[in-house]
Design a protein around this motif. Structure first.
Motif, mmCIF file in Angstrom:
data_model
loop_
_atom_site.group_PDB
_atom_site.id
_atom_site.type_symbol
_atom_site.label_atom_id
_atom_site.label_comp_id
_atom_site.label_asym_id
_atom_site.label_seq_id
_atom_site.Cartn_x
_atom_site.Cartn_y
_atom_site.Cartn_z
ATOM 1 N N ILE A 258 0.925 -1.446 0.247
ATOM 2 C CA ILE A 258 -0.088 0.076 0.405
ATOM 3 C C ILE A 258 0.623 1.016 -0.269
ATOM 4 C CG2 ILE A 258 -1.872 1.208 0.908
ATOM 5 C CD1 ILE A 258 -2.496 -1.170 2.133
ATOM 6 N N ASP A 259 0.926 2.305 -1.033
ATOM 7 C CA ASP A 259 0.984 3.760 -0.698
ATOM 8 C C ASP A 259 1.169 4.078 0.749
ATOM 9 O OD1 ASP A 259 2.461 3.146 -3.263
ATOM 10 O OD2 ASP A 259 0.680 4.685 -3.901
ATOM 11 N N PHE A 260 2.413 5.185 1.012
ATOM 12 C CA PHE A 260 1.796 5.251 2.363
ATOM 13 C C PHE A 260 2.383 7.004 2.324
ATOM 14 C CE2 PHE A 260 5.343 6.871 5.879
ATOM 15 C CZ PHE A 260 3.971 6.304 7.181
ATOM 16 N N GLY A 261 1.453 7.670 3.006
ATOM 17 C CA GLY A 261 1.769 9.463 3.017
ATOM 18 C C GLY A 261 2.324 9.631 4.540
ATOM 19 N N LEU A 262 3.119 10.205 4.800
ATOM 20 C CA LEU A 262 4.094 10.105 5.494
ATOM 21 C C LEU A 262 3.445 11.671 6.538
ATOM 22 C CD1 LEU A 262 6.262 9.457 8.075
ATOM 23 C CD2 LEU A 262 7.513 10.405 6.748
ATOM 24 N N ALA A 263 2.826 11.959 7.581
ATOM 25 C CA ALA A 263 2.209 12.763 8.403
ATOM 26 C C ALA A 263 2.529 13.989 8.985
ATOM 27 C CB ALA A 263 0.939 12.360 9.023
ATOM 28 N N LEU A 264 3.695 14.545 8.781
ATOM 29 C CA LEU A 264 5.074 15.609 8.644
ATOM 30 C C LEU A 264 4.268 16.208 10.041
ATOM 31 C CD1 LEU A 264 6.742 16.284 5.620
ATOM 32 C CD2 LEU A 264 7.370 14.585 7.289
ATOM 33 N N TRP A 265 3.369 16.709 10.144
ATOM 34 C CA TRP A 265 2.394 17.884 11.243
ATOM 35 C C TRP A 265 2.818 16.608 12.775
ATOM 36 C CZ3 TRP A 265 -0.477 15.809 7.436
ATOM 37 C CH2 TRP A 265 -1.489 14.280 7.349
ATOM 38 N N GLY A 266 2.964 15.074 12.430
ATOM 39 C CA GLY A 266 3.193 14.573 13.987
ATOM 40 C C GLY A 266 4.825 13.831 14.325
ATOM 41 N N CYS A 267 5.069 13.985 12.665
ATOM 42 C CA CYS A 267 6.466 13.295 12.844
ATOM 43 C C CYS A 267 7.691 14.047 13.310
ATOM 44 C CB CYS A 267 6.997 12.427 11.203
ATOM 45 S SG CYS A 267 7.787 11.734 10.843
ATOM 46 N N LYS A 268 8.677 13.333 14.009
ATOM 47 C CA LYS A 268 9.914 14.329 14.526
ATOM 48 C C LYS A 268 10.654 13.817 13.311
ATOM 49 C CE LYS A 268 7.214 15.803 17.757
ATOM 50 N NZ LYS A 268 6.307 15.573 16.921
ATOM 51 N N ASN A 269 11.102 13.307 12.901
ATOM 52 C CA ASN A 269 12.563 12.232 12.202
ATOM 53 C C ASN A 269 12.456 12.421 11.265
ATOM 54 O OD1 ASN A 269 11.344 10.248 12.843
ATOM 55 N ND2 ASN A 269 13.245 9.002 13.099
ATOM 56 N N HIS A 270 11.587 13.248 9.871
ATOM 57 C CA HIS A 270 10.690 12.405 8.095
ATOM 58 C C HIS A 270 11.476 12.457 7.696
ATOM 59 C CE1 HIS A 270 11.682 16.348 6.714
ATOM 60 N NE2 HIS A 270 11.549 16.865 7.361
ATOM 61 N N GLU A 271 13.195 13.037 8.246
ATOM 62 C CA GLU A 271 14.685 12.065 7.497
ATOM 63 C C GLU A 271 14.457 11.333 6.819
ATOM 64 O OE1 GLU A 271 14.660 14.490 9.539
ATOM 65 O OE2 GLU A 271 14.269 16.129 9.391
ATOM 66 N N HIS A 272 14.719 10.429 7.409
ATOM 67 C CA HIS A 272 14.712 8.726 7.860
ATOM 68 C C HIS A 272 13.624 7.959 7.726
ATOM 69 C CE1 HIS A 272 18.551 10.915 9.627
ATOM 70 N NE2 HIS A 272 17.670 10.639 10.401
ATOM 71 N N ILE A 273 12.207 8.322 7.721
ATOM 72 C CA ILE A 273 11.259 7.541 6.844
ATOM 73 C C ILE A 273 11.263 7.853 5.091
ATOM 74 C CG2 ILE A 273 8.692 7.446 7.742
ATOM 75 C CD1 ILE A 273 9.206 8.229 9.999
ATOM 76 N N PRO A 274 10.945 6.973 4.592
ATOM 77 C CA PRO A 274 10.736 6.899 3.338
ATOM 78 C C PRO A 274 9.142 7.121 3.132
ATOM 79 C CG PRO A 274 11.835 4.958 3.392
ATOM 80 C CD PRO A 274 11.963 5.593 5.105
ATOM 81 N N ALA A 275 8.752 7.484 2.492
ATOM 82 C CA ALA A 275 6.889 7.278 2.248
ATOM 83 C C ALA A 275 6.868 8.130 0.595
ATOM 84 C CB ALA A 275 6.605 8.923 2.820
ATOM 85 N N THR A 276 5.889 7.908 0.198
ATOM 86 C CA THR A 276 5.001 7.480 -1.159
ATOM 87 C C THR A 276 5.127 9.618 -1.088
ATOM 88 O OG1 THR A 276 4.164 5.438 -1.112
ATOM 89 C CG2 THR A 276 3.559 6.446 -3.246
ATOM 90 N N TYR A 277 4.137 9.811 -0.396
ATOM 91 C CA TYR A 277 4.582 11.375 -0.255
ATOM 92 C C TYR A 277 4.705 11.667 1.340
ATOM 93 C CZ TYR A 277 1.215 10.430 -4.699
ATOM 94 O OH TYR A 277 0.604 9.850 -5.158
ATOM 95 N N LYS A 278 5.231 13.276 1.290
ATOM 96 C CA LYS A 278 5.394 13.949 2.737
ATOM 97 C C LYS A 278 4.274 14.752 2.912
ATOM 98 C CE LYS A 278 9.779 11.531 3.784
ATOM 99 N NZ LYS A 278 11.007 12.085 4.018
ATOM 100 N N PHE A 279 3.499 14.931 3.802
ATOM 101 C CA PHE A 279 2.627 15.896 3.091
ATOM 102 C C PHE A 279 2.600 16.870 5.245
ATOM 103 C CE2 PHE A 279 -0.235 12.390 1.315
ATOM 104 C CZ PHE A 279 -0.102 12.735 0.705
ATOM 105 N N VAL A 280 2.913 18.017 4.527
ATOM 106 C CA VAL A 280 2.908 19.529 5.527
ATOM 107 C C VAL A 280 2.083 19.137 6.255
ATOM 108 C CG1 VAL A 280 3.688 21.331 6.499
ATOM 109 C CG2 VAL A 280 4.728 20.443 4.340
ATOM 110 N N LYS A 281 0.728 19.550 6.046
ATOM 111 C CA LYS A 281 -0.849 20.200 6.528
ATOM 112 C C LYS A 281 -1.775 18.461 5.915
ATOM 113 C CE LYS A 281 -1.617 23.589 3.930
ATOM 114 N NZ LYS A 281 -0.644 23.281 3.050
ATOM 115 N N PRO A 282 -2.169 18.062 7.121
ATOM 116 C CA PRO A 282 -3.710 17.646 6.101
ATOM 117 C C PRO A 282 -4.185 17.794 4.976
ATOM 118 C CG PRO A 282 -3.941 17.682 9.184
ATOM 119 C CD PRO A 282 -2.988 18.959 8.278
ATOM 120 N N GLN A 283 -4.633 18.930 5.278
ATOM 121 C CA GLN A 283 -5.028 19.482 3.963
ATOM 122 C C GLN A 283 -4.363 18.830 2.174
ATOM 123 O OE1 GLN A 283 -5.750 20.494 6.446
ATOM 124 N NE2 GLN A 283 -7.273 21.047 7.298
#
Length: 207
Positions: free
Chosen positions: A176-201
């Motif tokens: 399944i594709d993965f979207g990283l919730a940057l609003w709740g993530c503390k170390n996004h540099e080390h987490i791969p993701a299909t998308y990285k979302f700054v805010k829910p919208q």
């Protein structure tokens, strides 16, 4: 770009901000019941995994009793738990365009009832997989596979939104594709993701 018709959310760190409550209640449990004084910064590894997996890593063997006490102390810090800004608007928007929504969480059913249901978001989330619904837990893919089974969702048309490396690994191994919730993530540099979302919208841009 894939067309998604199902959005699956993690709970802690994705829909609601529970970090303060989770860490403070665990710190209190360790201090009062086990005479262990541990800084919260050293406890952050517990975020995103079930208590039954986290507690043994702290040298605790009476897992069920400790989990129960952890939930008991969690109530002392419930006032610090909030819904992330933009989540309600996002869920409304997804519902209005006919997107199926649900959650896959490391919380048990009782923890979900105590910590999440009071926020009145369950009306958007007809399909739920908790820690006690599968024998194996994140990062194992079984919880997401269980979700696909109960919701009749197609893995190619589904996306999982979470905030930890465990969420990514769970989604990856479930196909399944993965979207990283940057609003709740503390170390996004080390987490791969299909998308990285700054805010829910931001999620709406790919739907």
């Amino acid at each position: 770009m894939p067309e998604y018709n199902t959005v699956i959310f993690d709970v802690d760190g994705t829909l609601i901000d529970t970090e303060k409550a989770v860490l403070a209640s665990l710190q209190k449990l360790l201090s009062i019941d086990y005479n262990k004084d541990i800084d919260q910064s050293e406890l952050k590894f517990v975020l995103g995994i079930p208590g039954a997996i986290a507690l043994p890593q702290l040298g605790i063997t009476d897992i069920d009793e400790a989990n129960e006490r952890w939930n008991y102390f969690m109530k002392d810090f419930f006032h610090t738990v909030t819904i992330f800004d933009g989540i309600i608007d996002l869920m409304n928007s997804l519902g209005n365009i006919g997107i199926q929504q649900g959650i896959v969480t490391s919380k048990t059913k009782i923890e979900l009832q105590n910590d999440f249901v009071p926020f009145d978001l369950m009306k958007y989330l007809p399909h739920v997989v908790c820690a006690d619904d599968t024998a194996k837990h994140k990062p194992n893919p079984d919880p997401l596979l269980k979700f696909l089974e109960i919701s009749n969702a197609n893995h190619e048309a589904s996306i999982y939104i979470g905030d930890t490396i465990y969420d990514y690994e769970c989604a990856r191994d479930a196909g399944i594709d993965f979207g990283l919730a940057l609003w709740g993530c503390k170390n996004h540099e080390h987490i791969p993701a299909t998308y990285k979302f700054v805010k829910p919208q931001d999620l709406l841009k790919i739907i």
